[in-house]
Design a protein around this motif. Structure first.
Motif: not given
Length: 224
Positions: A24-27, A37-44, A58-63
Motif C-alpha cells: 500500500x505504501x509503495x503504491x 513527474x508526468x502529471x495526471x494519468x495519461x494511459x489507458x 488505479x493508484x495513479x488515476x485516483x490522484x
C-alpha cells in the motif's frame, strides 16, 4: 532548497528503503511520483487486468488533476511521516540510509536475502551472490515473482543485465503471466524497456490477454 530539488532527493532516498515498505505504501509513493513527474494519468486502463499493473494504474488515476507541485508536496509529506529525519544530512555529505528508521527491528546485512539485495539495487552484492549461486537468478518468491521482475519494476538496469547473464529468461512470466517488460512499461522505465526489447523481449499476453503494448499508452509510442 527548491521543492523540485528536495523532491528528487526524497525519490532517491526512497529507492534505498523501498524493500521496507508494504504494498500500500509503495503504491502511494508510485502514484505521487508519476503525478509529480508526468502529471495526471495519461494511459489507458488495463481492462480485466487483476495484477500489479492495474493496481498501479488505479493508484495513479485516483490522484485526478492534482498539480505537479501538490504531488511533490504530498510525496514529501508521506516520507516525513515514515522518517522525519530523512533529510537531516547536509548536501555535501548526505549519505543514503539503507534501512527505514522505525520501531521495528532493522535487518542486518547478514540476514538479508538475495531478493532483499535485488530490491535495494545493490549491484555489487547481487553480483557476488550470483557468482556463488547462479541459480538465484531464477529464484521465485512467495508472490510468484522472479528477481528480474523486481529489478524491472524498480528500473535497475544493471541488475537486470546480471540476471540475464546468469540465465534468466528475458520473457520470464510471474504467476499472473506478466513479463519483465510488463513491469518496466507500467513503471515508465524507458531505459529498461529499450534494453529488454533490444535483447529479444516479446510482447507476450498475460493470463488476462494483456500485452505490454496494451498498457504502454503514449509514453512508449516511439519505442513500441
Amino acid at each position: 532548497m527548491s521543492l523540485e530539488k528536495k523532491f528528487n532527493r526524497a525519490a532517491e532516498y526512497l529507492q534505498s528503503m523501498a524493500s521496507d515498505l508494504d504494498s500500500a505504501q509503495l503504491l502511494k509513493f508510485y502514484a505521487l511520483y508519476k503525478q509529480a513527474t508526468i502529471g495526471p494519468c495519461n494511459t489507458y486502463e488495463p481492462l480485466m487486468f487483476m495484477g500489479n499493473v492495474l493496481k498501479k494504474w488505479q493508484a495513479w488515476k485516483t490522484l485526478g488533476d492534482m498539480s505537479y507541485d501538490d504531488a511533490m508536496k504530498n510525496y514529501l509529506l508521506e516520507l516525513d511521516k515514515l522518517n522525519p529525519d530523512w533529510d537531516k544530512q547536509s548536501d555535501s555529505n548526505w549519505v543514503v540510509i539503507s534501512r527505514l528508521i522505525s520501531t521495528e527491528d532493522e535487518i542486518s546485512d547478514a540476514d538479508k536475502t538475495f531478493l532483499d539485495w535485488v530490491k535495494e539495487g545493490h549491484e555489487e552484492k547481487v553480483q557476488e551472490l550470483l557468482d556463488k549461486k547462479p541459480k538465484l537468478a531464477n529464484l521465485i518468491d512467495s508472490e510468484g515473482l522472479l528477481p528480474i521482475h523486481w529489478a524491472a519494476d524498480r528500473g535497475y538496469l544493471e541488475i537486470i543485465k546480471k540476471l540475464i547473464e546468469k540465465g534468466t529468461d528475458v520473457n520470464a512470466q510471474d504467476e499472473d503471466g506478466q513479463t519483465p517488460l510488463h513491469y518496466a512499461v507500467s513503471c515508465g522505465h524507458h531505459h529498461v524497456v529499450e534494453y529488454l526489447i533490444s535483447i529479444g523481449a516479446e510482447f507476450i499476453e498475460d493470463n488476462n490477454g494483456i500485452s505490454p503494448k496494451d498498457i504502454a499508452g503514449e509514453n512508449f509510442k516511439e519505442i513500441l
